[in-house]
Enzyme design. Structure first.
Site, PDB file in Angstrom:
ATOM      1  N   THR A 228      21.486  38.312  -8.851  1.00  0.00           N
ATOM      2  CA  THR A 228      20.372  38.762  -8.008  1.00  0.00           C
ATOM      3  C   THR A 228      19.419  37.594  -7.732  1.00  0.00           C
ATOM      4  OG1 THR A 228      20.485  40.910  -9.088  1.00  0.00           O
ATOM      5  CG2 THR A 228      18.541  40.468  -7.744  1.00  0.00           C
ATOM      6  N   ASP A 232      18.584  33.870  -2.303  1.00  0.00           N
ATOM      7  CA  ASP A 232      17.177  33.605  -1.966  1.00  0.00           C
ATOM      8  C   ASP A 232      16.725  32.266  -2.543  1.00  0.00           C
ATOM      9  OD1 ASP A 232      17.104  36.129  -0.811  1.00  0.00           O
ATOM     10  OD2 ASP A 232      16.453  37.060  -2.684  1.00  0.00           O
TER      11      ASP A 232
HETATM   12  O1  RIB Z   1      18.128  39.183  -2.685  1.00  0.00           O
HETATM   13  C1  RIB Z   1      17.718  39.863  -3.843  1.00  0.00           C
HETATM   14  C2  RIB Z   1      16.596  40.808  -3.530  1.00  0.00           C
HETATM   15  O2  RIB Z   1      17.066  41.765  -2.639  1.00  0.00           O
HETATM   16  C3  RIB Z   1      16.070  41.568  -4.706  1.00  0.00           C
HETATM   17  O3  RIB Z   1      15.034  40.887  -5.398  1.00  0.00           O
HETATM   18  C4  RIB Z   1      15.636  42.884  -4.097  1.00  0.00           C
HETATM   19  O4  RIB Z   1      14.269  43.088  -4.091  1.00  0.00           O
HETATM   20  C5  RIB Z   1      16.200  42.873  -2.682  1.00  0.00           C
HETATM   21  O5  RIB Z   1      15.225  42.615  -1.762  1.00  0.00           O
END
Ligand code: RIB
Length: 285
Positions: A228, A232
Site C-alpha cells: 500500500t 504513491d
Molecule cells: O495508493 C494507496 C492509497 O489508496 C491508500 O492510502 C488509500 O487511502 C487509497 O487512496
C-alpha cells in the site's frame, strides 16, 4: 515558490490483514486491524517531502477526528496546508485488505475529497495530481500548472477513462502496468499529447517511454510486507527529484528505490522512507 504542489486526496486508511484477499461474495477472517494516514494525494505529498522537497498540498478534509490525524501528518512532514479546506462532509476513508504476500485490495469512500476544485494553486516547479478527486479538478490542476510553467505530472489512479482534454496538459503520465493497458496503451497516451509515460511494474522495475524510445529502470530487491502506498511513494519521490533538476531516468531510479522501501513495512504514510534511507539503498543497488 514550492518544489512540488500535490493536488489530491487524503484518507484515513482502515486496514485489515488477511491470509488471502476475499473474492466476490466471500467472507474471510482478518488477522490484525489498524488505522493509518493515507490517500493517494497525501501519500504522494509525504513522499515528496521526505525526499527533500518543499511541498504544498491542495485538498479537502471534513471537520472530524480523521481530519485532525491527517493535518498532523502535514505538520509533522513540513507540508504547507494553506490550500487544504475544511468542508461539511466526512474525511475520506479507505477500507483496505492486505494479504500475507503484501498485496492489497482497496475501497475508497471519497467524502470530502469529492469537493476538491483546484481553483487556487500555489506556485510550484512541479504539479502532481491523481484521480481520487473530481476529474474537473484534475484537469484544472494540470492546465493551471502548465500555464504557470510547471512540470505537470498525472498519476492516473484509480484508473478511469481519461481523454485528450486532460492528457494534453500532461508532461508526464505515471500509470502502473495495468492502468496503462486500461488507458489504451503507451502509444495512445503519447499520441494524445502526454510528453513521457513512466510505467511502474512493481518487482520488474519501471519503464520510461518517450518519442525517443524506451528506457528500463531495474528494480530494487526487497521483501514486501505491505505494498500500500508504493506507487504513491514512487510518484512523490519522482517529482521531488525532478524539481531538484534530475533528468527522468535519474529521478526514476531514486523513485524506484523509495517505492521498494515503502513496501517493507505496514501502512501507507508510516512506511514512506526518508531521503537518507533511499540513498543507502541506491548506494547498495
Ligand atoms: O495508493 C494507496 C492509497 O489508496 C491508500 O492510502 C488509500 O487511502 C487509497 O487512496
Amino acid at each position: 515558490m514550492f518544489d512540488v504542489c500535490v493536488v489530491g486526496s487524503a484518507n484515513l486508511d482502515l486496514v485489515a490483514t488477511v491470509d488471502r484477499l476475499p473474492g466476490p461474495g466471500e467472507t474471510v477472517a482478518g488477522g490484525s486491524f489498524a488505522e493509518y494516514p493515507g490517500g493517494k494525494g497525501l501519500n504522494q505529498a509525504v513522499a515528496a517531502a521526505r525526499s527533500g522537497a518543499a511541498v504544498a498540498f491542495v485538498g479537502a478534509l471534513g471537520d472530524d477526528g480523521a481530519a485532525s490525524t491527517l493535518r498532523s501528518v502535514m505538520t509533522h512532514d513540513g507540508i504547507d496546508a494553506t490550500h487544504v479546506t475544511t468542508v461539511q462532509a466526512a474525511t475520506g476513508r479507505a477500507l483496505i485488505g492486505v494479504s500475507a504476500s503484501g498485496e492489497n485490495s482497496i475501497i475508497v469512500v471519497a467524502g470530502a475529497n469529492a469537493t476538491v476544485t483546484a481553483n487556487d494553486l500555489p506556485a510550484a516547479r512541479v504539479v502532481l495530481t491523481q484521480m481520487e478527486i473530481p476529474l474537473p479538478a484534475v484537469e484544472r490542476a494540470l492546465s493551471a500548472g502548465r500555464a504557470a510553467g510547471a512540470i505537470t505530472v498525472l498519476n492516473p489512479a484509480p484508473v478511469l477513462p481519461i481523454d485528450a482534454g486532460i492528457l494534453r496538459w500532461c508532461d508526464i503520465v505515471v500509470p502502473n502496468e495495468h492502468e496503462v493497458e486500461l488507458l489504451g496503451g503507451v502509444e495512445h497516451l503519447l499520441a494524445s499529447g502526454a510528453g513521457a509515460i513512466v510505467v511502474t511494474m512493481g518487482s520488474r522495475g519501471a519503464e520510461l517511454h518517450t518519442a525517443d524510445g524506451l528506457v528500463h529502470i531495474q528494480p530494487f530487491t526487497v521483501v514486501p510486507v505491505d505494498t500500500t502506498g508504493a506507487g504513491d511513494t514512487f510518484c512523490g519521490s519522482l517529482c521531488a527529484r525532478l524539481a531538484a533538476g534530475d533528468d527522468l531516468p535519474t529521478a526514476m531510479r531514486f523513485a524506484s528505490a523509495a517505492g521498494a522501501l515503502c513496501t517493507t513495512s505496514d501502512g501507507a504514510v508510516p512506511s514512506i522512507p526518508l531521503r537518507a534511507a533511499v540513498e543507502v539503498l541506491l548506494s547498495e543497488g
